[in-house]
Design an enzyme around this catalytic site. Structure first.
Site, PDB file in Angstrom:
ATOM      1  N   ARG A  66      13.626 -16.702  39.000  1.00 31.08           N
ATOM      2  CA  ARG A  66      13.175 -15.291  38.802  1.00 31.08           C
ATOM      3  C   ARG A  66      11.761 -15.270  39.505  1.00 31.08           C
ATOM      4  NH1 ARG A  66      16.800 -14.519  35.668  1.00 31.08           N
ATOM      5  NH2 ARG A  66      16.328 -16.854  35.031  1.00 31.08           N
ATOM      6  N   THR A  67      10.989 -16.034  38.727  1.00 31.47           N
ATOM      7  CA  THR A  67       9.546 -16.096  39.087  1.00 31.47           C
ATOM      8  C   THR A  67       9.323 -16.162  40.440  1.00 31.47           C
ATOM      9  OG1 THR A  67       9.217 -16.546  36.841  1.00 31.47           O
ATOM     10  CG2 THR A  67       7.175 -16.572  37.973  1.00 31.47           C
ATOM     11  N   LYS A 106       3.811 -39.437  50.123  1.00 41.39           N
ATOM     12  CA  LYS A 106       2.940 -40.417  50.931  1.00 41.39           C
ATOM     13  C   LYS A 106       2.057 -40.594  49.934  1.00 41.39           C
ATOM     14  CE  LYS A 106       3.970 -38.464  55.170  1.00 41.39           C
ATOM     15  NZ  LYS A 106       3.159 -37.788  56.323  1.00 41.39           N
ATOM     16  N   ARG A 154       3.061 -22.811  40.590  1.00 38.19           N
ATOM     17  CA  ARG A 154       3.943 -23.317  39.104  1.00 38.19           C
ATOM     18  C   ARG A 154       3.824 -24.769  39.003  1.00 38.19           C
ATOM     19  NH1 ARG A 154       9.305 -21.171  36.426  1.00 38.19           N
ATOM     20  NH2 ARG A 154       7.901 -19.072  35.931  1.00 38.19           N
ATOM     21  N   HIS A 196       1.338 -18.412  31.164  1.00 44.92           N
ATOM     22  CA  HIS A 196       2.385 -17.787  32.182  1.00 44.92           C
ATOM     23  C   HIS A 196       1.811 -16.257  32.143  1.00 44.92           C
ATOM     24  CE1 HIS A 196       5.446 -16.857  34.514  1.00 44.92           C
ATOM     25  NE2 HIS A 196       6.395 -17.190  34.007  1.00 44.92           N
TER      26      HIS A 196
HETATM   27  C1  NCD Z   1      10.052 -18.622  31.183  1.00 38.11           C
HETATM   28  C2  NCD Z   1       9.050 -19.635  31.982  1.00 38.11           C
HETATM   29  O1  NCD Z   1       9.303 -20.500  32.831  1.00 38.11           O
HETATM   30  O2  NCD Z   1       8.069 -20.152  31.276  1.00 38.11           O
HETATM   31  N1  NCD Z   1      10.626 -17.929  32.985  1.00 38.11           N
HETATM   32  C3  NCD Z   1      10.128 -16.981  33.235  1.00 38.11           C
HETATM   33  O3  NCD Z   1       9.352 -17.294  34.148  1.00 38.11           O
HETATM   34  N2  NCD Z   1      10.759 -15.967  33.496  1.00 38.11           N
HETATM   35  C4  NCD Z   1      10.738 -18.559  30.121  1.00 38.11           C
HETATM   36  C5  NCD Z   1      11.823 -19.991  30.205  1.00 38.11           C
HETATM   37  O4  NCD Z   1      11.824 -20.603  30.812  1.00 38.11           O
HETATM   38  O5  NCD Z   1      12.206 -20.104  29.008  1.00 38.11           O
END
Ligand code: NCD
Length: 362
Positions: A90-91, A119, A140, A173
């Site tokens: 999703r993200t 490397k 991320r 997040h």
């Molecule tokens: C969440 C995350 O990655 O922290 N997912 C997201 O970004 N919607 C929640 C999760 O992984 O449970």
């Protein structure tokens, strides 16, 4: 030669780390707009309201072909790198779609085995390479605080580009918190907004970064009551409770989910984050009492909402999906618009949105 917009320049890393949480925001923001998006606490109430306003305007502008053409031109000279070294559906797609909405092109690295990290290059050098080619880095990473470290490192180079934290370890997040706020605000727009609402967080509250980011953001609203509902080993950490105490936000830590359901305006369900287990310790925990089942719908207020950052496992029964109070799929869609609006604010194009929207609705 340093660019003018570079809020992290001029502070050492150690001094930044030592700052109280409330003071870190000025190193992430430029005036009243975000520059880096690193921590949910960098947003104050006027910033959240402005973000929601720009999100709604952008969403409405995007409904027509002419409006979409306008959006496509808005950031067409910018390029984004999406660097995701933790799993995501999703993200990742939400950021990819958001960049496309505002006309930015993007590239991605999702697997360090295909980058020079294999490397022996440090992640810091890898991200510095990205900053040579791109105007925005969306990342991320499994390490808490890593996005902040990268933003600080880049601030001392000749290309201090903005960094968006799309999830850092168990820690933060922030963009999820922002889309959650937007979803709550839309859900309660005819009930006086978010102020005064009762919100329960349910599931793995110890390791769920979405809960940590959203709970602290909700402390900016007046008269809130937050409930933390989880099995004992997965209960919310004392750092979040201390932050709520300091903000004067009422909260309750509880183990009895069914009892509180009738009280609630919003329920924020989360999955067990067992990827952080050291020896499958979550398996021994009975999480079933913390699932939202079909029978719970009759206990819930008619104007309440059920949220989930997704992905879900069994914590919300699929039968619940058809109920109008289940807003988690709307949350996903909102995420794309909130992230597009964030990019517009980061690059200070929000005035152009205001003008276009004004002409559209005149
Ligand atoms: C969440 C995350 O990655 O922290 N997912 C997201 O970004 N919607 C929640 C999760 O992984 O449970």
């Amino acid at each position: 030669m340093f660019r003018e917009r570079n809020p992290m320049r001029g502070i050492t890393w150690d001094d930044y780390l030592d700052l109280p949480s409330g003071e870190k925001g000025k190193y992430c923001n430029c005036g009243s707009n975000p520059f880096h998006v690193l921590r949910s606490q960098q947003f104050n109430r006027p910033m959240l309201e402005r973000l929601c306003e720009i999100t709604t305007k952008t969403r409405r502008i995007g409904k027509t072909r002419g409006g979409m053409n306008f959006l496509q031109d808005l950031l067409s000279e910018k390029r984004a790198m999406i660097y995701f070294v933790q799993p995501s559906t999703r993200t990742f797609l939400s950021f990819a779609a958001a960049t496309q909405m505002v006309g930015m092109r993007h590239e991605n690295v999702r697997d360090t085995t295909t980058s020079s990290e294999i490397k022996g290059e440090s992640p810091e050098d890898t991200v510095r390479t990205f900053s040579s080619y791109f105007d925005l880095i969306i990342m991320r990473h499994p390490t808490g605080g890593f996005a902040e470290r990268i933003a600080w490192l880049l601030s001392n180079t000749e290309r201090p580009v903005p960094v968006i934290n799309a999830g850092s370890g168990k820690d933060q997040h922030p963009t999820q918190a922002l889309l959650d706020i937007y979803t709550l605000q839309r859900s309660f727009e005819n009930r006086g907004g978010i102020d005064g609402k009762k919100v329960a967080f349910v599931g793995d509250l110890l390791r769920g970064r979405t809960v940590r980011s959203l709970a602290t953001t909700l402390s900016l609203y007046e008269g809130m009551k937050l409930y933390f509902v989880a099995p004992e080993p997965l209960q919310i950490g004392p750092d979040i409770l201390d932050a709520l105490k300091e903000a004067g936000t009422d909260y309750e830590v509880t183990y009895d989910f069914e009892k509180i359901i009738p009280e609630l305006d919003a329920i924020y369900m989360t999955r067990i984050q067992d990827e952080w287990d050291t020896s499958e310790e979550s398996r021994a925990i009975d999480t079933e009492p913390y699932h939202f089942k079909e029978k719970h719908l009759s206990l819930l207020r008619p104007d309440a909402v059920i949220m989930h950052p997704l992905p879900r496992r069994k914590e919300i029964a699929v039968e619940v999906d058809e109920d109008p109070r289940a807003v988690y799929w709307r949350q996903v869609r909102n995420g794309m618009w909130v992230r597009a609006a964030l990019m517009i604010l980061i690059f200070e194009r929000d005035g152009e949105i205001d003008r276009y929207y004004h002409d559209l609705t005149r």
